[in-house]
Design a protein around this motif. Structure first.
Motif, short mmCIF file in Angstrom:
data_model
loop_
_atom_site.label_atom_id
_atom_site.label_comp_id
_atom_site.label_asym_id
_atom_site.label_seq_id
_atom_site.Cartn_x
_atom_site.Cartn_y
_atom_site.Cartn_z
N ASN A 196 -8.81 7.52 -34.55
CA ASN A 196 -8.45 6.13 -34.88
C ASN A 196 -9.67 5.21 -34.88
O ASN A 196 -9.76 4.28 -35.69
CB ASN A 196 -7.40 5.60 -33.90
CG ASN A 196 -6.03 6.22 -34.16
OD1 ASN A 196 -5.71 6.57 -35.30
ND2 ASN A 196 -5.23 6.37 -33.12
N ALA A 197 -10.63 5.48 -33.97
CA ALA A 197 -11.86 4.68 -33.93
C ALA A 197 -12.68 4.90 -35.20
O ALA A 197 -13.25 3.95 -35.76
CB ALA A 197 -12.67 5.02 -32.70
N LEU A 198 -12.75 6.14 -35.66
CA LEU A 198 -13.47 6.44 -36.90
C LEU A 198 -12.81 5.74 -38.09
O LEU A 198 -13.49 5.21 -38.97
CB LEU A 198 -13.50 7.96 -37.14
CG LEU A 198 -14.46 8.76 -36.25
CD1 LEU A 198 -14.15 10.25 -36.32
CD2 LEU A 198 -15.92 8.51 -36.65
N LYS A 199 -11.49 5.72 -38.10
CA LYS A 199 -10.76 5.04 -39.18
C LYS A 199 -11.04 3.54 -39.17
O LYS A 199 -11.20 2.92 -40.22
CB LYS A 199 -9.26 5.32 -39.06
CG LYS A 199 -8.88 6.73 -39.48
CD LYS A 199 -7.48 7.11 -39.04
CE LYS A 199 -6.42 6.44 -39.88
NZ LYS A 199 -5.06 6.92 -39.50
N ARG A 200 -11.14 2.97 -37.96
CA ARG A 200 -11.45 1.54 -37.86
C ARG A 200 -12.87 1.25 -38.34
O ARG A 200 -13.19 0.14 -38.73
CB ARG A 200 -11.25 1.04 -36.42
CG ARG A 200 -9.79 0.78 -36.06
CD ARG A 200 -9.67 -0.01 -34.76
NE ARG A 200 -10.19 0.76 -33.63
CZ ARG A 200 -9.46 1.63 -32.94
NH1 ARG A 200 -8.19 1.86 -33.26
NH2 ARG A 200 -9.99 2.30 -31.93
N ASN A 201 -13.73 2.28 -38.28
CA ASN A 201 -15.10 2.16 -38.80
C ASN A 201 -15.15 2.33 -40.32
O ASN A 201 -16.22 2.50 -40.90
CB ASN A 201 -16.02 3.20 -38.15
CG ASN A 201 -16.45 2.80 -36.75
OD1 ASN A 201 -16.31 1.64 -36.35
ND2 ASN A 201 -16.97 3.75 -35.98
#
Length: 839
Positions: free
Chosen positions: A558-563
């Motif tokens: 999810n953090a990668l997607k937010r990036n």
């Protein structure tokens, strides 16, 4: 997993299965409607282009122009035929994918274990489920072995429940997940009659969300339809003002409307995606939804598990560390008496019917080195499943005399925590862990307990254990895996390794696989304590994520997607399910992957070959690039058709109706196959896998790309209208002018289809990429054009005339200049290093 059928479990006979299907139906929520050829044809006849052709044909019939009416009828049949052919190809490709996507279920029939498609499960069947498998029907347990199930899909409770045929609740339900052990259950409800099916029926009415690319294309088509309608009204009005002839006005308006509608685009999109997915299926890459193909091409980060994806998942027992003697025994000395107890407890802490490769290896070594095999004597009566951070598991066995074996194994750090060890002893063990880890070995700690009584604590970590030692496994990297990662790196795709293993082992395997930037791994506990902002920074910088548990994996994705990364997640285990589902593209292993991983994933690699993912990404880039080429070609070639039909009328030129509907429909018949058949077959450009992935926020056509297509169209228009004026000023009549304009436009169309094969490489360089379909359609177009020019009956029908060599060369020269300037543009762009093309 091997399973011996108890004598009393015979299963249904073939006749009983047939009777059950007749009475209760098949195991699916609703009957899948097969698209008949008649239904396909009716859908095609609803297309705007076909409706326009039918209207024009009716007008021609009404005014007595039977030749034109027959031509329109032929055009309707031909356009329908092309659409039907493409739709049928897409339909068949999608049907093949649907069959492959359906999971297989194991049942006992005619006293034998067989695998069947899940929809064929019948009421009364004896289904077998084991660790990692999804349960595909409702039923009652009739036989089990250490069976536990996660029913969170129905209850919302995340913990597993132990059940057997003697427990008060021995029901199992469709959509729940087998966590451990094995069970045979008799099917009582299937399809919409299952507990989940009754909930699922309401879900069937929910429409599948369209991809951003589909939405962008639909929006573009809506704008073109609005413009087409507005211009139709304008042309009708202007023409009627000049001629006071309603029929001619309608025909002119409809001609222009036909030239504006880019009906080839939706056909091309569907065809490209469906056939792309079908071609990947033949390569051993199963795509669950055809639109995911396009997303594959834009992947920016690949998150991969270690075991079974980077490594072979063979888990060969390489060494044993005995804590009492402080010695390491290699595989040639496993029969030593001093380590017999350690081997026994390592085996007892495994599942009685092993599923995991490490546990299979432990059972095998136990059978080969221990003289008195006690597996048939001791029965498991209590179990603590794999749990904790880091994880461990505990099994409790007992024989008829009441003698007990309590064995535990897990991450060495977890086992150390539950054993009474001095600081010095812990340092000694951790030194060994580090030594093994540097060699890329997988390590498990083993412990035993003498816990008395039946008042077992809720947490296995609260049982006092005695540390026995460690079992050491080697799972080598797959052959050629380093080349795979090099290709991803060259394609601008970042690699993240997310694993439950320890840092030293993961780092060693990553080094062997030649993954770069692997210093300072971060573990699952650290991830869970980071804020969202801190985590976004960490996932951008770090490559290795170790001792990861499902919640931590999910946070990383999810953090990668937010990036704004387009995330591909590879996994094969039960614990990978949430992350596979959360990623833009979840990829599961087909051979060694669990059913839950396959169910959560969007892509399945049938032979567990990570190299196939390179093929899939390349295919995604090829398809996306080819769709753009097709759309840009359509925009470019529609502009001169629109302007050639409209400008002579609006500007009051000598021959205002230079093209009639028959000319425009012929041009459409040339463009349709070029767009949806030829460009779909276009090979990948050689630089496609050395470009950076396109940003997720990028629109389908950037303003620069759209402007290039518009300029291409305007240049062709300039060339065509120049030929119009040149021919007219040199004394050409209406038929000669029409012929010169029509021929120039056909030549320009052919040249444009070659020029737009690449927006980077020149036409001559592109010839190295063979596309025989382009040659065949070009030759067919030229042959038909020659017939139209030099076969009098056809020439008269189209109101064309034959051209001499000088006229043909003039038309050719105008087409070459109006199209081939783009080749100079490509060379200049490359020489100044201005290429910013993204795949």
């Amino acid at each position: 997993m091997s399973f011996h059928i108890p004598e009393h479990l015979k299963g249904l006979t073939d006749e009983e299965v047939q009777h059950s299907h007749q009475k209760f139906g098949f195991n699916q929520l609703k009957q899948i409607e097969k698209s008949s050829w008649l239904k396909l044809l009716l859908n095609i006849l609803r297309e705007p282009m076909l409706i326009l052709l039918i209207i024009i044909a009716v007008i021609y019939l009404a005014v007595g122009n039977y030749g034109e009416a027959l031509f329109m009828l032929a055009a309707i049949i031909l356009v329908s035929g092309i659409s039907f052919y493409q739709d049928n190809r897409s339909k068949k490709a999608l049907e093949e994918l649907e069959k492959l996507n359906e999971p297989l279920s194991r049942v006992i029939r005619n006293c034998k274990i067989v695998e069947i498609p899940t929809h064929e499960i019948a009421v009364g069947d004896l289904c077998i489920t084991d660790e990692g498998r999804m349960i595909n029907a409702d039923g009652k347990i009739v036989h089990s072995n250490d069976f536990s199930v996660n029913e969170s899909s129905l209850t919302g409770e995340s913990f597993s429940v132990f059940k057997d045929n003697s427990s008060e609740d021995r029901q199992v339900y469709n959509g729940t997940l087998t966590v451990s052990g094995l069970a045979v259950f008799q099917v009582e409800h299937i399809g919409k009659e299952t507990k989940l099916g009754k909930i699922g029926e309401s879900i069937l009415s929910i429409k599948e969300e369209k991809s951003p690319l589909q939405n962008q294309i639909e929006q573009f088509l809506k704008y073109m339809a609005i413009i087409g309608f507005a211009v139709f009204i304008l042309v009708c009005a202007v023409n009627y003002y000049h001629t006071r002839n309603i029929v001619d006005s309608l025909l002119n308006g409809l001609t222009l409307a036909m030239s504006i509608l880019p009906e080839e685009i939706p056909v091309a999109f569907t065809t490209f995606m469906a056939l792309g997915a079908w071609k990947l299926m033949r390569e051993g890459i199963i795509i669950k939804k055809s639109s995911i193909v396009e997303t594959l091409g834009s992947a920016t980060v690949i998150c991969t598990d270690k075991t079974g994806t980077i490594t072979e998942n063979s888990m060969h027992l390489k060494a044993i560390y005995d804590f009492k003697t402080d010695q390491v025994f290699d595989e040639h000395h496993f029969s030593e008496k001093s380590i017999a107890e350690l081997i026994q407890y390592a085996m007892w802490s495994s599942e009685p019917v092993p599923f995991d490769p490490m546990e299979k290896s432990l059972h095998q070594v136990y059978g080969e080195t221990i003289k008195d095999d006690l597996r048939s004597v001791f029965k498991m009566f209590h179990e603590y499943p794999l749990g904790g951070k880091p994880p461990m598991m505990t099994h409790l066995f007992e024989n008829e005399k009441g003698e007990r074996i309590i064995a535990a194994k897990g991450a060495p750090e977890a086992i150390i925590k539950v054993c009474q060890l001095t600081g010095e002893e812990q340092i000694k063990i951790k030194t060994e862990i580090e030594t093994f880890g540097k060699q890329g070995y997988r390590i498990l700690g083993v412990a035993k307990s003498n816990f008395q009584g039946n008042d077992f604590p809720q947490r296995q970590q609260d049982i006092p254990f005695e540390f026995l030692g460690m079992v050491v496994f080697y799972d080598p990297p797959k052959k050629g895996i380093n080349e795979v990662f090099k290709k991803f790196d060259a394609a601008g795709i970042k690699i993240k390794v997310i694993t439950g293993d320890n840092a030293q082992t993961t780092k060693s395997i990553a080094l062997q696989a030649e993954i770069t930037g692997i210093s300072n791994p971060v573990n699952g506990d650290e991830i869970s304590h980071l804020s969202e902002e801190e985590l976004m920074k960490v996932v951008d910088e770090k490559v290795l994520f170790t001792r990861m548990f499902p919640e931590a994996k999910l946070r990383v994705i999810n953090a990668l997607k937010r990036n704004n990364e387009v995330v591909v997640m590879l996994g094969d285990g039960v614990n990978d399910g949430p992350a596979l589902k959360a990623a833009h593209i979840g990829v599961a292993m087909g051979e060694k992957g669990t059913e839950i991983a396959k169910a959560a994933a969007a892509v399945i690699l049938t032979n567990d070959d990570l190299g196939k993912l390179v093929t899939a990404v390349a295919a995604g880039r090829r398809i996306y690039s080819n769709i753009k080429k097709a759309v840009q070609y359509i925009i470019s070639i529609h502009i001169p058709i629109i302007l050639t039909v409209s400008l002579p009328l609006f500007l009051g030129w000598a021959f205002p109706q230079i093209f009639s509907p028959v000319h425009v429909i012929f041009l459409e018949l040339v463009m349709g196959p070029t767009c949806s058949i030829v460009y779909e077959n276009e090979p990948m450009e050689k630089n496609a896998m050395t470009q950076k992935p396109r940003p997720i926020s990028e629109t389908f056509l950037t303003w620069r790309e759209l402007m290039i297509s518009i300029v291409q169209g305007l240049m062709i228009t300039a060339g065509v209208l120049f030929i119009y004026q040149l021919t007219y000023r040199n004394g050409g009549d209406e038929d000669t002018t029409r012929t010169m304009v029509f021929t120039t436009l056909i030549f320009a169309n052919i040249l444009l289809s070659f020029a737009n094969r690449s927006f980077y490489y020149t036409v001559f360089e592109s010839f190295r990429n063979k596309n025989n379909l382009l040659i065949y359609i070009t030759l067919a177009t030229l042959i038909v054009l020659m017939v139209m020019l030099y076969f009098d009956p056809v020439s008269m029908f189209f109101k064309l005339t034959s051209l001499n060599v000088e006229q043909l060369l003039t038309a050719t020269a105008a087409a070459v200049i109006s199209v081939m300037w783009f080749e100079i543009y490509k060379l200049v762009k490359r020489s100044f290093n201005l290429n910013e093309k993204r795949i």
